[in-house]
Design a protein around this motif. Structure first.
Motif, PDB file in Angstrom:
ATOM      1  N   ALA A 147       0.857  -1.219   0.465  1.00 30.91           N
ATOM      2  CA  ALA A 147      -0.210  -0.474   0.463  1.00 30.91           C
ATOM      3  C   ALA A 147       1.083   0.871   0.537  1.00 30.91           C
ATOM      4  O   ALA A 147       1.871   1.130   0.645  1.00 30.91           O
ATOM      5  N   GLY A 148       0.342   1.992  -0.768  1.00 31.59           N
ATOM      6  CA  GLY A 148       1.440   3.486  -0.653  1.00 31.59           C
ATOM      7  C   GLY A 148       0.308   4.186   0.135  1.00 31.59           C
ATOM      8  O   GLY A 148      -0.850   4.262  -0.124  1.00 31.59           O
ATOM      9  N   PHE A 166       3.654  -2.111   3.507  1.00 34.36           N
ATOM     10  CA  PHE A 166       2.775  -0.792   2.699  1.00 34.36           C
ATOM     11  C   PHE A 166       4.767  -0.259   2.641  1.00 34.36           C
ATOM     12  O   PHE A 166       5.809  -0.232   2.887  1.00 34.36           O
ATOM     13  N   TYR A 167       3.962   1.757   1.674  1.00 32.72           N
ATOM     14  CA  TYR A 167       5.314   2.227   1.616  1.00 32.72           C
ATOM     15  C   TYR A 167       4.802   3.445   1.768  1.00 32.72           C
ATOM     16  O   TYR A 167       4.092   3.961   1.858  1.00 32.72           O
ATOM     17  N   GLY A 168       5.508   3.992   3.533  1.00 34.72           N
ATOM     18  CA  GLY A 168       5.327   5.251   3.881  1.00 34.72           C
ATOM     19  C   GLY A 168       5.954   7.009   2.756  1.00 34.72           C
ATOM     20  O   GLY A 168       7.256   6.799   2.019  1.00 34.72           O
ATOM     21  N   VAL A 169       4.876   7.510   2.110  1.00 35.87           N
ATOM     22  CA  VAL A 169       5.168   8.396   1.818  1.00 35.87           C
ATOM     23  C   VAL A 169       5.096  10.203   2.104  1.00 35.87           C
ATOM     24  O   VAL A 169       4.118  10.056   2.746  1.00 35.87           O
ATOM     25  N   ASP A 170       6.067  10.702   2.452  1.00 39.35           N
ATOM     26  CA  ASP A 170       6.026  12.541   2.878  1.00 39.35           C
ATOM     27  C   ASP A 170       5.720  13.293   2.449  1.00 39.35           C
ATOM     28  O   ASP A 170       5.810  13.159   0.822  1.00 39.35           O
ATOM     29  N   GLY A 171       5.331  14.291   2.449  1.00 38.15           N
ATOM     30  CA  GLY A 171       4.976  15.269   1.925  1.00 38.15           C
ATOM     31  C   GLY A 171       3.297  15.439   1.106  1.00 38.15           C
ATOM     32  O   GLY A 171       2.541  14.286   1.805  1.00 38.15           O
ATOM     33  N   GLU A 172       3.453  15.565   0.309  1.00 39.54           N
ATOM     34  CA  GLU A 172       1.547  15.754  -0.557  1.00 39.54           C
ATOM     35  C   GLU A 172       1.216  14.251  -0.749  1.00 39.54           C
ATOM     36  O   GLU A 172       1.398  13.823  -1.011  1.00 39.54           O
ATOM     37  N   TRP A 173       0.446  13.840   0.639  1.00 36.27           N
ATOM     38  CA  TRP A 173      -0.054  12.132  -0.567  1.00 36.27           C
ATOM     39  C   TRP A 173      -0.656  12.129  -1.555  1.00 36.27           C
ATOM     40  O   TRP A 173      -0.603  11.580  -1.774  1.00 36.27           O
ATOM     41  N   ARG A 174      -1.210  13.535  -1.919  1.00 40.00           N
ATOM     42  CA  ARG A 174      -1.846  13.089  -3.016  1.00 40.00           C
ATOM     43  C   ARG A 174      -1.264  12.827  -4.643  1.00 40.00           C
ATOM     44  O   ARG A 174      -1.231  12.013  -5.410  1.00 40.00           O
ATOM     45  N   ALA A 175       0.432  12.301  -4.154  1.00 41.94           N
ATOM     46  CA  ALA A 175       1.631  12.216  -5.414  1.00 41.94           C
ATOM     47  C   ALA A 175       1.191  10.689  -5.067  1.00 41.94           C
ATOM     48  O   ALA A 175       2.459  10.190  -6.157  1.00 41.94           O
ATOM     49  N   ILE A 176       0.701  10.274  -4.236  1.00 42.33           N
ATOM     50  CA  ILE A 176       0.831   8.706  -4.291  1.00 42.33           C
ATOM     51  C   ILE A 176      -0.010   8.040  -6.055  1.00 42.33           C
ATOM     52  O   ILE A 176       0.222   7.266  -6.189  1.00 42.33           O
ATOM     53  N   LEU A 186       4.806   0.224  -4.537  1.00 43.34           N
ATOM     54  CA  LEU A 186       3.470   1.156  -3.963  1.00 43.34           C
ATOM     55  C   LEU A 186       2.732   0.270  -5.535  1.00 43.34           C
ATOM     56  O   LEU A 186       2.751   0.560  -6.817  1.00 43.34           O
ATOM     57  N   ASN A 187       1.464  -0.433  -4.608  1.00 42.79           N
ATOM     58  CA  ASN A 187       0.524  -0.989  -6.123  1.00 42.79           C
ATOM     59  C   ASN A 187      -0.562  -0.473  -5.360  1.00 42.79           C
ATOM     60  O   ASN A 187      -1.390  -1.282  -6.581  1.00 42.79           O
ATOM     61  N   TYR A 188      -0.546  -0.179  -3.800  1.00 33.98           N
ATOM     62  CA  TYR A 188      -2.646  -0.020  -4.162  1.00 33.98           C
ATOM     63  C   TYR A 188      -2.677   1.308  -3.257  1.00 33.98           C
ATOM     64  O   TYR A 188      -1.425   1.828  -2.515  1.00 33.98           O
ATOM     65  N   PHE A 189      -3.637   1.507  -3.505  1.00 28.38           N
ATOM     66  CA  PHE A 189      -3.733   2.868  -2.578  1.00 28.38           C
ATOM     67  C   PHE A 189      -5.189   2.941  -1.459  1.00 28.38           C
ATOM     68  O   PHE A 189      -6.495   2.806  -2.625  1.00 28.38           O
TER      69      PHE A 189
END
Length: 280
Positions: A147-148, A166-176, A186-189
């Motif tokens: 998961a992203g 899962f993979y944690g994304v810093d900053g603006e989450w909409r980049a996922i 990252l395979n699913y949101f």
């Protein structure tokens, strides 16, 4: 005798003036208290609209007009939290946790009937065949699909507690949205039922996964910054009454009945996710 009557008449006139002054003062005071102004966050994808409307409608039912100020057309989530803390924003809405309850000023009224904890997956369309084979938490764990997630999201601890990749994304989450691939990190949101349909429209390169419904028992609630604490009792009473009267249900239906029709949660395989032991 005439002098006495004149004095009585003057006294009555004076009392009349005092009564009129009192009525006018009460009227002015009531008028001043019949509206409040809150500064609220906004998002380009209109994810804020329900939360603005439930506040307006709940307060209107109490005879109070809500004036909403929006400082920016779009404010990223991390910035929203900082702005609530420093008083630049009046409040925000987040999944409730004990840590947030300590950090902010919560209004303990759930806002979406638990819909935010019913997670539907946005995926690259070519991954659907892999998800077709998943019918249990164990199978999702063993799939190796990741998961992203936003780096500081509540979901991070949920995915950890359920031993999901899962993979944690810093900053603006909409980049996922643009980071999801069939074979990459990252395979699913996972998105709440309050979010997934609108977000899929804005991201036509992604698909709504067809079979699964991941569920954990949490909901959004409002958290106040220092600039709005004075309105806490009013907001709490208004939202509680909106929940009891069915007003909240009607607005939820207005915004998300189409989502129910599209997602058809009753026809999906439910995978229940346990919450972190510490509630965080």
């Amino acid at each position: 005798m005439s002098k006495y009557l004149a004095n009585i008449s003057a006294l009555i006139r004076c009392l009349g003036c005092l009564i009129l002054f009192f009525i006018a003062s009460v009227s002015i005071s009531a008028h001043a208290e019949s509206s409040i102004t809150l500064t609220l966050p906004s998002q380009l994808d209109n994810g804020h609209r329900y939360y603005h409307e439930i506040l307006k409608a709940a307060l209107k039912a109490k005879g109070v007009k809500l004036n909403i100020q929006i400082p920016a057309e779009h404010t990223p989530q991390k910035r929203v939290q900082k702005m609530v803390q420093n008083g630049s924003l009046s409040l925000t809405w987040m999944i409730s946790t004990p840590e947030r309850d300590r950090k902010y000023n919560p209004i303990d009224i759930p806002l979406t009937n638990g819909l935010i904890g019913k997670r539907i997956l946005l995926i690259p369309p070519e991954l659907q065949t892999r998800f077709d084979a998943i019918r249990s938490l164990k199978q999702l764990q063993d799939s190796g699909l990741a998961a992203g997630l936003g780096l500081n999201w509540f979901d991070v601890n949920v995915w950890k507690s359920n031993h999901l990749k899962f993979y944690g994304v810093d900053g603006e989450w909409r980049a996922i949205y643009d980071m999801l691939t069939a074979n990459g990190d990252l395979n699913y949101f996972p998105r709440g039922m309050t979010e997934v349909v609108q977000e899929s429209r804005l991201n036509p390169h992604l698909a709504i996964e067809k079979n699964l419904l991941l569920v954990y028992e949490k909901d959004f609630k409002f958290y106040l910054g220092p600039s709005a604490v004075e309105h806490r009792e009013l907001l709490e009473n208004a939202l509680r009454d909106a929940r009891k009267s069915g007003l909240m249900d009607s607005i939820i239906k207005k915004y998300w009945q189409h989502t129910f029709n599209t997602i058809q949660p009753e026809n999906r395989t439910v995978i229940r996710l346990k919450l972190p032991d510490n509630g965080h």
